[in-house]
Design an enzyme around this catalytic site. Structure first.
Site, mmCIF file in Angstrom:
data_model
loop_
_atom_site.group_PDB
_atom_site.id
_atom_site.type_symbol
_atom_site.label_atom_id
_atom_site.label_comp_id
_atom_site.label_asym_id
_atom_site.label_seq_id
_atom_site.Cartn_x
_atom_site.Cartn_y
_atom_site.Cartn_z
ATOM 1 C CD GLU A 74 64.182 74.389 47.692
ATOM 2 O OE1 GLU A 74 63.136 75.067 47.603
ATOM 3 O OE2 GLU A 74 65.044 74.356 46.797
ATOM 4 C CB ALA A 104 67.500 68.334 45.455
HETATM 5 C C1 LIG Z 1 76.343 70.229 54.394
HETATM 6 C C2 LIG Z 1 75.592 70.007 53.171
HETATM 7 C C3 LIG Z 1 75.942 70.960 52.092
HETATM 8 C C4 LIG Z 1 75.159 70.681 50.889
HETATM 9 C C5 LIG Z 1 75.244 71.776 49.929
HETATM 10 C C6 LIG Z 1 73.930 72.387 49.625
HETATM 11 C C7 LIG Z 1 73.405 71.997 48.308
HETATM 12 C C8 LIG Z 1 71.943 71.952 48.328
HETATM 13 C C9 LIG Z 1 71.506 71.973 47.017
HETATM 14 C C10 LIG Z 1 70.271 71.957 46.593
HETATM 15 C C11 LIG Z 1 69.108 71.932 47.368
HETATM 16 C C12 LIG Z 1 67.958 71.792 46.715
HETATM 17 C C13 LIG Z 1 66.761 71.601 47.484
HETATM 18 C C14 LIG Z 1 65.659 70.974 46.676
HETATM 19 O O1 LIG Z 1 65.546 71.069 45.495
HETATM 20 S S1 LIG Z 1 64.590 70.095 47.621
HETATM 21 C C15 LIG Z 1 63.376 69.552 46.470
HETATM 22 C C16 LIG Z 1 62.487 70.636 46.066
HETATM 23 N N1 LIG Z 1 61.396 70.105 45.297
HETATM 24 C C17 LIG Z 1 60.311 69.654 45.854
HETATM 25 O O2 LIG Z 1 60.132 69.705 47.051
HETATM 26 C C18 LIG Z 1 59.295 69.075 44.911
HETATM 27 C C19 LIG Z 1 58.604 67.927 45.555
HETATM 28 N N2 LIG Z 1 57.658 67.324 44.644
HETATM 29 C C20 LIG Z 1 56.429 67.801 44.451
HETATM 30 O O3 LIG Z 1 56.027 68.797 44.987
HETATM 31 C C21 LIG Z 1 55.553 67.035 43.530
HETATM 32 O O4 LIG Z 1 56.040 65.732 43.457
HETATM 33 C C22 LIG Z 1 55.456 67.596 42.109
HETATM 34 C C23 LIG Z 1 56.831 67.825 41.510
HETATM 35 C C24 LIG Z 1 54.683 68.929 42.141
HETATM 36 C C25 LIG Z 1 54.699 66.593 41.214
HETATM 37 O O5 LIG Z 1 53.466 66.288 41.792
HETATM 38 P P1 LIG Z 1 52.600 65.044 41.249
HETATM 39 O O6 LIG Z 1 52.504 65.130 39.796
HETATM 40 O O7 LIG Z 1 51.359 65.047 42.067
HETATM 41 O O8 LIG Z 1 53.471 63.756 41.559
HETATM 42 P P2 LIG Z 1 53.869 63.095 42.932
HETATM 43 O O9 LIG Z 1 53.994 64.120 43.982
HETATM 44 O O10 LIG Z 1 52.970 61.952 43.199
HETATM 45 O O11 LIG Z 1 55.335 62.581 42.606
HETATM 46 C C26 LIG Z 1 55.558 61.536 41.660
HETATM 47 C C27 LIG Z 1 56.677 60.669 42.146
HETATM 48 O O12 LIG Z 1 57.874 61.419 42.194
HETATM 49 C C28 LIG Z 1 58.445 61.404 43.502
HETATM 50 N N3 LIG Z 1 59.058 62.711 43.732
HETATM 51 C C29 LIG Z 1 58.525 63.917 43.505
HETATM 52 N N4 LIG Z 1 59.395 64.878 43.766
HETATM 53 C C30 LIG Z 1 60.530 64.280 44.155
HETATM 54 C C31 LIG Z 1 61.805 64.755 44.541
HETATM 55 N N5 LIG Z 1 62.103 66.068 44.565
HETATM 56 N N6 LIG Z 1 62.738 63.845 44.880
HETATM 57 C C32 LIG Z 1 62.484 62.528 44.847
HETATM 58 N N7 LIG Z 1 61.281 62.009 44.468
HETATM 59 C C33 LIG Z 1 60.335 62.875 44.133
HETATM 60 C C34 LIG Z 1 57.256 61.153 44.414
HETATM 61 O O13 LIG Z 1 57.673 60.614 45.627
HETATM 62 C C35 LIG Z 1 56.462 60.192 43.581
HETATM 63 O O14 LIG Z 1 57.085 58.933 43.697
HETATM 64 P P3 LIG Z 1 56.238 57.606 43.740
HETATM 65 O O15 LIG Z 1 55.524 57.531 42.447
HETATM 66 O O16 LIG Z 1 57.228 56.545 43.988
HETATM 67 O O17 LIG Z 1 55.290 57.803 44.890
#
Ligand SMILES: CCCCCCCC/C=C\C=C\CC(=O)SCCNC(=O)CCNC(=O)[C@H](O)C(C)(C)COP(=O)(O)OP(=O)(O)OC[C@H]1O[C@@H](n2cnc3c(N)ncnc32)[C@H](O)[C@@H]1OP(=O)(O)O
Length: 721
Positions: free
Chosen positions: A122, A60
């Protein structure tokens, strides 16, 4: 955001949302429409979901979680995928994380490249996989694996995922080609058993025992965190309830976590950590427009604890080090220590024996600075003495090639002053490591007035190479880390003088979330270390120190720690400090009545009346004093943004990640409340300059509405609001 194409009998849905293919609203919408379109397209016999660019899907979009009920569409999309009449294959490369893995579990089949990384991270942002992840994964892998994977948030590789049934096949090359080949085997096969909502958890009968085992483990490992517990409960529900009931309960738990202060703090920390290395100098140079110099060889001066630790960081990352120490005995000892540290890493599976041997080959001991003539970078790590450091830098300037960067591991001293001992102030920079340097992730890089952007870029890059979280700050006394931490420690000691005992203060701060209270930390790092620093400072200022005083240069001080030193209580190393330690368990602090007696006597001698100190006061005095100093640091542009200060506290002082850091904490308490309390403490304790309210905080607090953190620095130069 989702590219739709048809290749013979296959519809290909390519998620295209760089950099990580997060499941933003338009991606969910694109996938939903794509599945619908493919089902309506007569040419299509199977559907492949893939990721464009470097990755499949990282979950997400975390930023969207601040928008009410933003994630909801993911479950609807998931059901659309699972209900598809035509088989859906997820073709995974790069990452399949969080919601990304959930999309894969809604799909009927999963194929992956062997380098793919899979997981439910998460929990690391205080959530659980809320799109049926906790209900579907146990149906594939069984309970034990699902509980571990979901409650730890660890990423695992394709081989492990395959072993546990998450992946149907893994391939060496292009995963899309593999998915195309795979589709030939499954087109026309019945889909019902591939729909996880129609299956059961196979080891459901063992759920209670597995739950209790996992719960006991995570309570030990993740003290005070709510999300790992709710993750486990939701996995337990998958085995105890019907699919639909468990899914409804999962959504309720997700909603609970989403609004929890822990998750809000952890989500803030996720982005703060990523913003910290994006440095910027007042001249406009920044990470994006400055190229670092390639550092191939280094020198470290001083084979004490810090020098040895820094050498470990460098050689472990494959960077050769010449370790200079004129005392041969100390040098020999340091080389043995370094070897022992690396052996420890092998035992912990952090490196292989071969890597250890290779790292040790990169280390060379030397007894004179002359050996450093040809290295690209020198890190000086001798003890904290300005004259000594200036002398070393003066000599290095003459010895080293003109391009060598000269770094100081000072924790307090002015970089400009050190740089002025050389003819190359543009190549002088502070690299403040935290003890033990081979463990602590923080690297506080400090630029001086003349430090060049290239030098800054180089130390920031080197830090990243050796696995550190780097923050750039401007030179001043004690920089950001020690400067903002100093009032925290001082207030802790003042409260002991006023009525608390060390264990009282430690317990309150540990309950707040600090892994160790300040008095336990002091015992660990050594009472003698602090004493020596105070002696050095006094010498430099020409002061004569005495135990019978409460003020020095108009500032309130306490001599309690000096009294401990006089008693020979240096901390863990002598078995006695603020606490006592039994030889049978030398790491376990035990409150000591002798310390209480010493404190009582000190208070009587000094005429201090002791009183009860409530827990709330402990938290406010320790944290608000640090917050006030942090606002000054921001105001003076020593730190560029509040996130930098918070990252320093998390990685330098183990501030709980879910608490964000002192600046985030202030934003949550509310700046008005924080400011008012600081004013009260200022009146109550007029001889502590750390209570003089920061102008920036005053400006922000007097605004009619709360100003969000990303706007705080805009108020630095504005005189009116
Ligand atoms: C009452 C309410 C009811 C609601 C109903 C329920 C429904 C719920 C549904 C779904 C729930 C889903 C939960 C999730 O999916 S939570 C997200 C899970 N994923 C993560 O936590 C991944 C996080 N990211 C990482 O671990 C890393 O970024 C990685 C993907 C491994 C890549 O690493 P790397 O190559 O080192 O790059 P960076 O970490 O520097 O990231 C690059 C840029 O991208 C941005 N980023 C990364 N991940 C996300 C993300 N998930 N969302 C938004 N942005 C993200 C990061 O900030 C960097 O940005 P910037 O370059 O501006 O710094």
């Amino acid at each position: 955001m989702v590219d739709y194409s048809v290749d013979r009998n296959l519809a290909i849905l390519g998620i295209n949302n760089p950099p990580v293919n997060a499941l933003s609203f338009h991606v969910r919408e694109g996938l939903f429409n794509g599945i619908k379109q493919a089902n309506a397209d007569r040419r299509v016999e199977a559907i492949v979901i893939t990721g464009k660019g470097k990755t499949y899907c990282s979950g997400a979009d975390i930023r969207e979680f601040s928008i009410p009920s933003a994630g909801k569409g993911l479950v609807t999309l998931g059901h659309r995928i699972e209900d598809s009449d035509k088989p859906v294959i997820s073709a995974i490369h790069g990452n399949a994380l969080g919601g990304g893995l959930e999309i894969a579990l809604f799909s009927h089949y999963r194929v992956a490249n062997k380098n793919a990384k899979i997981g439910f991270p998460e929990v690391l942002i205080g959530l659980l996989p809320g799109a049926e992840g906790t209900i579907r994964l146990p149906r594939v892998t069984g309970l034990a694996f699902a509980m571990d994977a979901i409650a730890s948030g660890r990423r695992f590789d394709a081989q492990e995922a395959h072993k546990h049934g998450i992946l149907d096949t893994i391939c060496d090359g292009d995963v899309l080609q593999e998915a195309k080949a795979f589709s030939k085997k499954i087109i026309g096969q019945p889909l019902d058993q591939r729909r996880l909502s129609k299956t059961h958890v196979k080891d459901a009968a063992d759920v209670d025992i597995k739950f209790e085992e996992a719960l006991a483990q995570i309570k030990r490992k993740y003290r005070g965190l709510i999300a790992p517990i709710l993750c486990l409960k939701s996995v337990r529900n998958s085995a105890k309830m019907s699919f639909d009931e468990a899914a409804a309960e999962e959504m309720r738990l997700f909603g609970e976590l989403l609004t929890s202060s822990q998750s809000i703090g952890l989500r803030y920390s996720f982005f703060a950590e990523r913003s910290a290395p994006k440095w910027k100098l007042p001249c406009g140079a920044c990470a994006d427009n400055t190229t670092p110099v390639d550092v191939k060889t280094t020198g470290v001066i001083g084979a004490g604890t810090m020098g040895s630790g820094i050498a470990v960081c460098l050689i472990r990352a494959g960077i050769p080090v010449i370790l200079v120490e004129k005392n041969q005995k100390m040098l020999d000892q340091a080389i043995k220590t370094i070897s022992r540290i690396l052996t420890g890493s092998v035992k912990l599976n952090r490196m292989t024996e071969k890597q250890r041997e290779h790292s040790l080959k990169l280390l060379k001991g030397a007894s004179t600075l002359d050996e450093l003539a040809g290295v690209d970078m020198v890190i000086e790590a001798v003890y904290e003495n300005l004259e000594l450091k200036r002398e070393i830098f003066h000599q290095l300037d003459k010895i080293c090639k003109s391009s060598t960067l000269l770094c100081s591991n000072t924790s307090t001293l002015d970089i400009d002053n050190i740089a002025s001992a050389t003819q190359r102030p543009d190549k002088v920079v502070g690299t403040h490591f935290f003890a033990p340097a081979y463990i602590m992730r923080l690297l506080e890089n400090v630029y001086g007035t003349k430090t060049s952007p290239t030098t800054v870029a180089t130390v920031m890059e080197l830090g990243k190479r050796i696995g550190k979280i780097c923050v750039l700050v401007k030179t001043c006394y004690a920089f950001v880390a020690n400067r903002t931490n100093q009032p925290f420690g001082a207030e802790a000691s003042f409260m002991v003088e006023e009525g608390a005992l060390p264990q009282d203060v430690d317990t309150v701060l540990e309950n707040f979330g600090m892994p160790m209270g300040p008095f336990k930390v002091s015992d660990l790092s050594g009472i003698d270390v602090g004493w020596r620093i105070r002696q050095e400072v006094a010498k430099a200022l020409g002061l004569k120190l005495t135990l019978e005083t409460r003020y020095r240069m108009g500032e309130r001080i306490t001599t309690l720690a000096d009294r401990l030193y006089e008693m020979g209580r240096y901390g863990i190393k002598t078995g006695k400090g603020w606490y006592r330690y039994e030889p049978t368990n030398p790491r376990k602090p035990i409150p000591d009545p002798d310390v209480a007696k010493m404190i009582q006597k000190h208070c009587m001698d000094m005429g201090i009346e002791r009183r009860n100190i409530p827990a709330q006061e402990v938290i406010e005095r320790c944290l608000f004093s640090a917050i006030n100093e942090s606002f000054r640091v921001l105001e003076q542009r020593i730190a560029e943004k509040p996130e930098d200060i918070d990252v320093i506290w998390q990685y330098g002082f183990s501030f709980p990640r879910y608490g964000g850091g002192p600046m985030f904490y202030a934003s949550q308490v509310g700046l008005k409340k924080v400011f008012e309390k600081i004013c009260i403490f200022h009146e109550q304790f007029p001889y502590s300059s750390h209570w003089v309210p920061s102008d920036l905080l005053r400006k922000l607090a007097s605004h009619s509405t709360e100003i969000p953190m990303d706007k705080w620095t805009q108020f630095i130069s504005s005189s009116k609001l």
